[in-house]
Design a protein around this motif. Structure first.
Motif, PDB file in Angstrom:
ATOM      1  N   HIS A  17      -5.609  -9.523 -26.830  1.00 49.81           N
ATOM      2  CA  HIS A  17      -6.062 -10.530 -25.868  1.00 49.81           C
ATOM      3  C   HIS A  17      -5.390 -11.875 -26.155  1.00 49.81           C
ATOM      4  O   HIS A  17      -5.127 -12.215 -27.310  1.00 49.81           O
ATOM      5  CB  HIS A  17      -7.581 -10.765 -25.941  1.00 49.81           C
ATOM      6  CG  HIS A  17      -8.388  -9.541 -26.169  1.00 49.81           C
ATOM      7  ND1 HIS A  17      -8.750  -8.681 -25.151  1.00 49.81           N
ATOM      8  CD2 HIS A  17      -8.926  -9.022 -27.310  1.00 49.81           C
ATOM      9  CE1 HIS A  17      -9.463  -7.687 -25.653  1.00 49.81           C
ATOM     10  NE2 HIS A  17      -9.576  -7.879 -26.955  1.00 49.81           N
ATOM     11  N   PRO A  51      -8.258  -4.142 -20.849  1.00 52.29           N
ATOM     12  CA  PRO A  51      -8.615  -4.022 -22.271  1.00 52.29           C
ATOM     13  C   PRO A  51      -9.044  -2.602 -22.631  1.00 52.29           C
ATOM     14  O   PRO A  51      -9.853  -1.991 -21.932  1.00 52.29           O
ATOM     15  CB  PRO A  51      -9.784  -5.003 -22.419  1.00 52.29           C
ATOM     16  CG  PRO A  51     -10.334  -5.164 -21.037  1.00 52.29           C
ATOM     17  CD  PRO A  51      -9.153  -5.056 -20.125  1.00 52.29           C
ATOM     18  N   SER A 107      -5.366  -9.342 -21.328  1.00 52.71           N
ATOM     19  CA  SER A 107      -5.523  -8.255 -22.306  1.00 52.71           C
ATOM     20  C   SER A 107      -4.319  -7.329 -22.297  1.00 52.71           C
ATOM     21  O   SER A 107      -3.684  -7.113 -21.259  1.00 52.71           O
ATOM     22  CB  SER A 107      -6.785  -7.445 -21.996  1.00 52.71           C
ATOM     23  OG  SER A 107      -7.947  -8.244 -22.108  1.00 52.71           O
ATOM     24  N   GLU A 138     -12.024  -3.554 -27.989  1.00 51.37           N
ATOM     25  CA  GLU A 138     -11.298  -4.397 -27.042  1.00 51.37           C
ATOM     26  C   GLU A 138     -12.132  -4.688 -25.805  1.00 51.37           C
ATOM     27  O   GLU A 138     -12.175  -5.823 -25.305  1.00 51.37           O
ATOM     28  CB  GLU A 138      -9.986  -3.716 -26.646  1.00 51.37           C
ATOM     29  CG  GLU A 138      -8.959  -3.654 -27.769  1.00 51.37           C
ATOM     30  CD  GLU A 138      -7.643  -3.085 -27.309  1.00 51.37           C
ATOM     31  OE1 GLU A 138      -7.350  -3.165 -26.087  1.00 51.37           O
ATOM     32  OE2 GLU A 138      -6.886  -2.547 -28.140  1.00 51.37           O
TER      33      GLU A 138
END
Length: 310
Positions: free
Chosen positions: A185, A107, A173, A155
């Motif tokens: 996600h 992420p 992610s 994120e």
């Protein structure tokens, strides 16, 4: 005006250059205080932004603290993206007593890489860049660079919140969706499957005719439609339907904890405050019902085979 890296700086709010004299700064504040006052035709929100900007840099002492990056955040609610917390956080020790969710992908990884590339270009090739996350340096960077950093932090924060929910949850992610933009996600929870984008424009957001309006959108940006297209593309390729689509924003950006992006029983896209996301994933949208009609373990295996990372 929040402490997000994407938020307008006090100088931007007051419409002056960061190198302006204190006298020019004072003149700009007085002019805007008159123009934005609600009794003189302004709006309370804009007037408040001007007052907060002046509080931060109105005196030489406050201005020096802000410029050096040593000014304290205005509130703990918005301090997630302030100061050196903008830098990547080291992995936290795993508590053996609380298994975490399964997590796949990186992420905010693409945004971190892009942020560092643009910061080096902006500072200048060959120039030292000892700490790209130095608050003073970040705040002086162009808004488009700050927005990328805010996206990365958003994120990462979402992923951390999901991981802390426990072993019953799985998060992927930066998921590829064919020709459509990637999904930040995909979360598999006992209550369903969720397509999620994490956003932080550094300003308040509202829904107008099913689409987001906020001060810092770039031309042509349509967050709700983009999420919908990406979710549909993934559904088509994986043959696994989503329970809902979520756009997660900082708490201070949204008036209500959860706002539907459309009307009617078939609406499946919602704006969600960051702190409310765990509540939503536990069943706030489904009445707490679980996906007992679907074998979650089998579904996780199917998703694991279908997911491709960007």
């Amino acid at each position: 005006m929040s402490d997000s890296p994407a938020a307008a700086t006090p100088y931007e709010v007051l419409g002056v250059d960061a190198s302006s004299s204190q006298d020019d700064l004072r003149k700009a504040y007085r002019r805007l205080a008159r123009e934005t006052h609600p009794d003189l035709g302004g709006t309370p929100e804009r007037f408040r932004q001007v007052q907060i900007a002046w509080e931060r840099i109105g005196t030489p002492e406050d201005r020096a603290r802000y410029d050096s990056g040593t000014a304290r955040p205005r509130s703990s609610a918005s301090s997630e993206g302030s100061g050196h917390t903008w830098a990547p956080r080291p992995p936290r020790p795993r508590a053996e007593s609380k298994p975490r969710a399964r997590a796949f992908g990186h992420p905010g990884g693409q945004e971190r890489v892009r942020f560092l590339e643009l910061m080096r270009e902006w500072v200048g090739r060959g120039e030292p860049l000892d700490d790209p996350y130095d608050p003073a340096l970040v705040r002086s960077a162009p808004s488009e660079i700050r927005r990328i950093l805010a996206k990365a932090v958003a994120e990462e924060t979402t992923a951390t919140a999901v991981v802390d929910l426990g072993i019953a949850y799985t998060i992927w992610s930066n998921v590829a969706c064919g020709r459509e933009p990637e999904l930040d996600h995909i979360v598999l929870a006992p209550t369903g499957l969720y397509a999620i984008n994490s956003e932080d424009w550094g300003s308040s957001v509202r829904l107008v005719k099913g689409e987001i309006e906020t001060a810092n959108l770039v031309a042509g940006e349509q967050p709700v439609r983009t999420l919908t297209r990406s979710a549909r593309a993934f559904e088509k390729s994986s043959r696994v339907p989503f329970t809902a689509q979520l756009i997660v924003v900082p708490d201070e950006a949204l008036d209500d904890p959860i706002e539907p992006a459309g009307k009617g029983r078939r609406n499946s896209t919602f704006l969600v405050r960051r702190s409310v996301l765990p509540h939503v994933l536990r069943g706030a949208l489904t009445g707490g019902e679980s996906t007992d009609r679907v074998d979650v373990f089998e579904l996780r295996d199917r998703l694991q085979q279908a997911v491709r990372f960007v």
